[in-house]
Design an enzyme around this catalytic site. Structure first.
Site, short mmCIF file in Angstrom:
data_model
loop_
_atom_site.label_atom_id
_atom_site.label_comp_id
_atom_site.label_asym_id
_atom_site.label_seq_id
_atom_site.Cartn_x
_atom_site.Cartn_y
_atom_site.Cartn_z
CE LYS A 261 43.36 42.43 38.20
NZ LYS A 261 43.71 42.65 36.78
CD GLN B 57 45.45 45.09 34.63
OE1 GLN B 57 45.64 44.19 35.44
NE2 GLN B 57 44.24 45.61 34.40
CG LEU B 58 44.58 42.84 28.25
CD1 LEU B 58 43.53 41.98 27.56
CD2 LEU B 58 45.77 43.09 27.34
CG ASP C 28 43.09 37.63 33.12
OD1 ASP C 28 42.27 37.63 34.05
OD2 ASP C 28 43.72 38.66 32.78
N GLY D 76 26.08 41.97 25.48
CA GLY D 76 27.50 42.19 25.21
C GLY D 76 28.15 40.89 24.77
N GLY E 109 33.30 43.68 40.58
CA GLY E 109 34.75 43.94 40.63
C GLY E 109 35.49 43.12 41.66
N PRO F 190 89.17 -10.13 32.09
CG PRO F 190 91.32 -10.43 31.21
CD PRO F 190 90.22 -11.17 31.90
#
Length: 944
Positions: free
Chosen positions: A65, A109-110, A134, A181, A285, A390
């Site tokens: 990255k 970051q995980l 993200d 998934g 990726g 004044p």
């Protein structure tokens, strides 16, 4: 993306489509970043990557990255916390990055590699949604699930998958898609993304009993199950597009590592059935990284759109006008102010540039000037007035009315920059200074009282200098040279060392030594003895309260002072030179230098003694470190206001701070307006604004607004005396055109005064209910004949910004005309010549007369090197002359100069014309009789 040869023979090599797409994305982003830098010099999209621990796989991904960011031109910052970091440590770091305006994209970051228990969902949700590139926060996930694709960040892997699918040329709408998934990072958002691109989507997971059957129906198949080669080639529908997101390691004895990387799809058999398939590794990726970069650039673009200098999206308050107009405090408290952080955002300030002091006031960091250094300045307008009664003629009210008109009614970016009032007049005879009627800075009680404590800081700093002066005289009278030296340069742990400020004093004395043990007895003597002449002390103690009995006092009467007494006095805090220093400084460094240059007395040898000689400069800077930041407030109609500094308009220059003006001019942008006010009449406040403030700031004004009232002009025409607290004589309540026309001589002269500086003049006739239409029309006519660019009637006190729209339009037109700004005099002229020029050109005097004390000061200050400072005339504001009884535009008089004093730190000499007090007294019935606090609601009641 691999085109499979049996179904796509026209595409000949593996990864051709993918690498082409990756290059396209990278080059597009590079171009976008280059365009941002060109349009906004000094700007770079910023990405922050927060890592906890030191996992090898995380390090690999982060390096990818960082490399991609560098190629594109993104400024990437890798923040690494140890694996001992707690959840609180991580949240603290996230909060800091959320508030950093240089960070536009921010990822955690995980997985989090910590020895301590950390709630991952709590961490991802702590990231500001507008920086969550993200797309993992619940807010972004929720927006994606609702189909708000243009108002959220999409997780990078699903976003990259979608780009790959689009590159095949397939029409997604109407196709059957299967996602294997359901993770929050890939599966679930991929389902939503395909759904909102109009595919018919099925999600399969570990409990799906007919997985092969469901896969076989898919035109588009995305697999993110995390199980090696789970999807078999024979399951796949012929011609399907297959996106494999899996990264798995399987044993392989042919590899040096003993293992190889495979995906979730059995690639060798799947490629025989699919039309396009992503390889593993090297498929999804790199596109995930590319999409992270794209989201960061998109976030930076949104940031620039939202915070683009000069482009405001502001919510104005609607006034509910009442007749008759209620009291100022009633009007102020009937309006609900916007939260001050909202005002800051609307004006283009970043969260980390604003320090909140409750809900309605804030301080602004000076760092905003550095951020906006390439931003062009807006139009600079100064509001001044004719010689007043004044009672005052409404300069503050007109200033606020003008900015409300320019902002809420003409939709221009506009800032007001005004002085902070002293509590002396607030509780004394004048009352507050927040404007009046429907043109006020709010909340007025906050504005008129402590605000953020700047005046108290000045009081503390000023009195520290005063204490240092008398203490130094006392110690020098009661100690030998060696005793003084021992105490001034003490031994600490057996080591003697000069402080930085003592090194500066040695250099000033021409002693080029830094070791305290090497000074000769003669050098010690000149170092330790300032030898202050008590009769030359010009530095007085101050208090922000009108107290006439402190005008002359005797100090040192305690037996502990060993008989050292002297006559001294208290001044009001806003007359302190430190207030003028604050107003004229352009930053912390400049303020510190000015504080150090302040002359407090002369030595018995006639040499100036400064705050730096006393060793107090650094302490003063510390006391003033927050006071130098401008205070942000708002008007009744919601336009932003800087309230900063409040120097006297007689012995000082009577203008708000240079820093507030500079910041405001950057924030409003090229087409915006900054309106500031100069104290007293144009002959005093405006002249000093031009010759002192503009000289030091380097700013050049575009328009002068000259406030006039029928009441004051009748007084100048020979009307009866106007006295505060006494009903106006009938001459001011009835139409009298002859008296008014005669009094316009003062208006004419003040117009001429402004024109001497080459700036167009717009006259604002501040109309009262007792004025008649013919009277107002006469003033407008005579003002134009005298050379004003325009003259307009204003009813803003009763109508708010609406009543100053004509004035705002005239100011806008005038600002478009050429401004040939010039100073009245060259500072290199002799002191007497500069004083004479002001007296003759601005006041109408035939000449000046210096009394003996003033003559001596000219010689002294010239000898001391202060002769080239600008001049700040201290005279009555009630007449163009030195005699407050002389109204209109007197000529042919001799202006007497009683004395001359120096504000060397602030940067001017101030001749004293006649007598005046720098400590006002309380009247018989002070304003505080009408001020009270409701013990139940906590509201301030009464009149300011």
């Amino acid at each position: 993306l691999t085109p499979c040869e049996n179904l796509a023979p026209r595409l000949t090599s593996t990864l051709v489509v993918f690498f082409s797409l990756y290059r396209q994305v990278r080059e597009r982003l590079k171009q976008q970043v280059a365009e941002m830098k060109e349009k906004f010099p000094g700007f770079r999209p910023g990405l922050a990557i927060l890592q906890v621990g030191n996992r090898d796989d995380s390090n690999l991904y982060i390096n990818m990255k960082l490399k991609a960011a560098a190629e594109i031109g993104i400024s990437a910052n890798h923040i690494k916390l140890p694996n001992t970091a707690t959840e609180a440590d991580v949240l603290k770091c996230i909060a800091s990055l959320n508030g950093d305006p240089a960070v536009h994209g921010f990822i955690v970051q995980l997985p989090l590699d910590s020895d301590k228990p950390i709630n991952t969902e709590k961490i991802t949700n702590a990231v500001a949604p507008e920086k969550d590139v993200d797309g993992l926060s619940s807010i972004n996930a929720g927006k994606l699930s609702r189909g708000d694709l243009g108002d959220c960040f999409i997780p990078c892997t699903p976003k990259g998958c979608m780009e790959l699918i689009r590159q095949t040329g397939i029409q997604v709408a109407g196709k059957r898609a299967v996602v294997v998934g359901r993770s929050k990072i890939v599966g679930a958002p991929m389902h939503d993304l395909l759904l909102w691109n109009h595919a018919t989507v099925t999600t399969c997971h570990s409990k799906t009993s007919t997985l092969a059957e469901e896969v076989g129906k898919a035109d588009i198949l995305v697999v993110a199950a995390g199980k090696a080669e789970m999807v078999k080639g024979e399951w796949i529908k012929p011609g399907a597009i297959v996106i494999d997101c899996g990264i798995n390691h399987v044993p392989d004895s042919t590899k040096a590592s003993g293992k190889r990387v495979v995906g979730d799809v059995a690639y060798s058999t799947a490629k025989e059935k699919a039309s396009y398939i992503t390889p593993v590794p090297g498929g999804v990726g790199p596109m995930t990284v590319a999409m992270l970069m794209q989201s960061t650039v998109e976030s930076a673009q949104r940031f620039l759109e939202k915070f683009q200098p000069g482009k405001w999206n502001i919510q104005y308050n609607q006034l509910t006008l009442k007749v008759p107009v209620p009291s100022d405090i009633e009007i102020s408290q009937s309006c609900i102010p916007k939260p001050i952080d909202q005002v800051a955002r609307e004006a283009g300030l970043f969260p980390d540039e604003v320090e909140l002091y409750g809900q309605t006031k804030a301080k602004v960091q000076l760092s905003v000037l550095k951020r906006l250094k390439n931003q062009p300045d807006g139009k600079y307008v100064v509001v001044t007035g004719i010689t007043p009664t004044p009672l005052g003629e409404g300069k503050s009210t007109t200033t606020v009315g003008l900015v409300q008109a320019l902002g809420a009614h003409l939709h221009q970016n506009v800032f007001a920059c005004v002085r902070q009032p002293s509590q002396g007049p607030t509780f004394g005879i004048k009352g507050g200074a927040a404007g009046g009627g429907y043109c006020q800075v709010i909340p007025m009680e906050e504005f008129n009282l402590h605000l953020t404590g700047d005046i108290h800081a000045i009081t503390a700093a000023n009195n520290l200098v005063a204490a240092a002066v008398d203490a130094r005289i006392f110690h020098e009278l009661t100690q030998t040279d060696q005793a003084l030296y021992t105490r001034l340069v003490p031994s600490v742990n057996g080591v003697r060392k000069f402080s930085d400020i003592q090194i500066r004093r040695l250099q000033k004395l021409g002693i080029k030594k830094t070791d305290p043990t090497t000074l000769t007895n003669e050098e010690v003597n000149v170092f330790v003895r300032l030898d202050i002449d008590p009769g030359s002390i010009t530095w007085q103690r101050v208090l922000d309260t009108n107290d006439r009995f402190l005008r002359k006092i005797t100090i040192g009467q305690s037996p502990t002072e060993k008989g050292f007494t002297r006559t001294a006095q208290f001044d009001i805090t806003v007359s302190s030179e430190i207030m003028a220093v604050l107003a004229l400084s352009d930053g912390l460094e400049d303020m510190k230098k000015r504080l150090g240059r302040m002359v407090v007395a002369s030595s018995k040898r006639g040499e100036p003694v400064t705050a730096d000689d006393l060793g107090v400069t650094g302490a003063l800077a510390v006391l003033m470190k927050d006071a130098i930041k401008p205070n942000l407030m708002q008007t009744l109609e919601g336009t932003p206001v800087f309230v900063h500094a409040g120097p006297f308009a007689n012995i000082a220059h009577g203008n708000s701070s240079v820093l507030a003006d500079k910041i405001a001019l950057k924030l409003v942008g090229k087409e915006g307006f900054v309106v500031t006010e100069a104290g007293f009449g144009a002959d005093i406040g405006m002249e000093k604004f031009f010759n002192i403030k503009c000289r030091y700031s380097g700013l050049r004004p575009h328009v002068v607004v000259l406030v006039a009232t029928v009441r004051a002009l009748k007084m100048h025409g020979g009307g009866p005396a106007v006295t505060a607290g006494v009903p106006l004589p009938k001459e001011y309540m009835e139409e009298n055109l002859q008296l008014l026309a005669k009094g316009c001589s003062n208006l004419n002269k003040q117009i001429q005064n402004a024109q001497m500086f080459g700036v167009p003049v717009v006259v604002a006739v501040n109309a009262f209910k007792t004025d008649t239409k013919p009277e107002v029309a006469l003033v407008v006519k005579l003002a134009k004949e005298a050379g004003a660019f325009d003259a307009v009637e204003c009813t803003h006190w009763a109508e708010g910004g609406k009543g100053a729209v004509a004035l705002a339009q005239a100011v806008r037109r005038a600002s478009q005309t050429p401004s040939n700004f010039r100073f009245l005099y060259n500072v290199e002229l002799p002191v007497i010549d500069k004083i004479r020029l002001i007296a003759q050109k601005i006041y109408g005097a035939s000449d000046i007369e210096l009394l003996p004390e003033a003559q001596q000061k000219v010689v002294l200050y010239t000898k001391q090197g202060f002769g080239n400072l600008p001049i700040c005339m201290a005279k009555t504001h009630l007449s163009l002359s030195h005699d407050p009884e002389q109204k209109g535009a007197p000529t042919g008089f001799i202006l007497p100069i009683r004395d001359i004093r120096a504000s060397v730190g602030a940067g001017f000499l101030y001749p004293l014309v006649g007598t005046m007090s720098t400590m006002p007294g309380l009247p018989t019935r002070p304003c505080f009789y009408d001020i009270d606090l409701d013990p139940v609601s906590g509201e301030v009641n009464g009149l300011f």
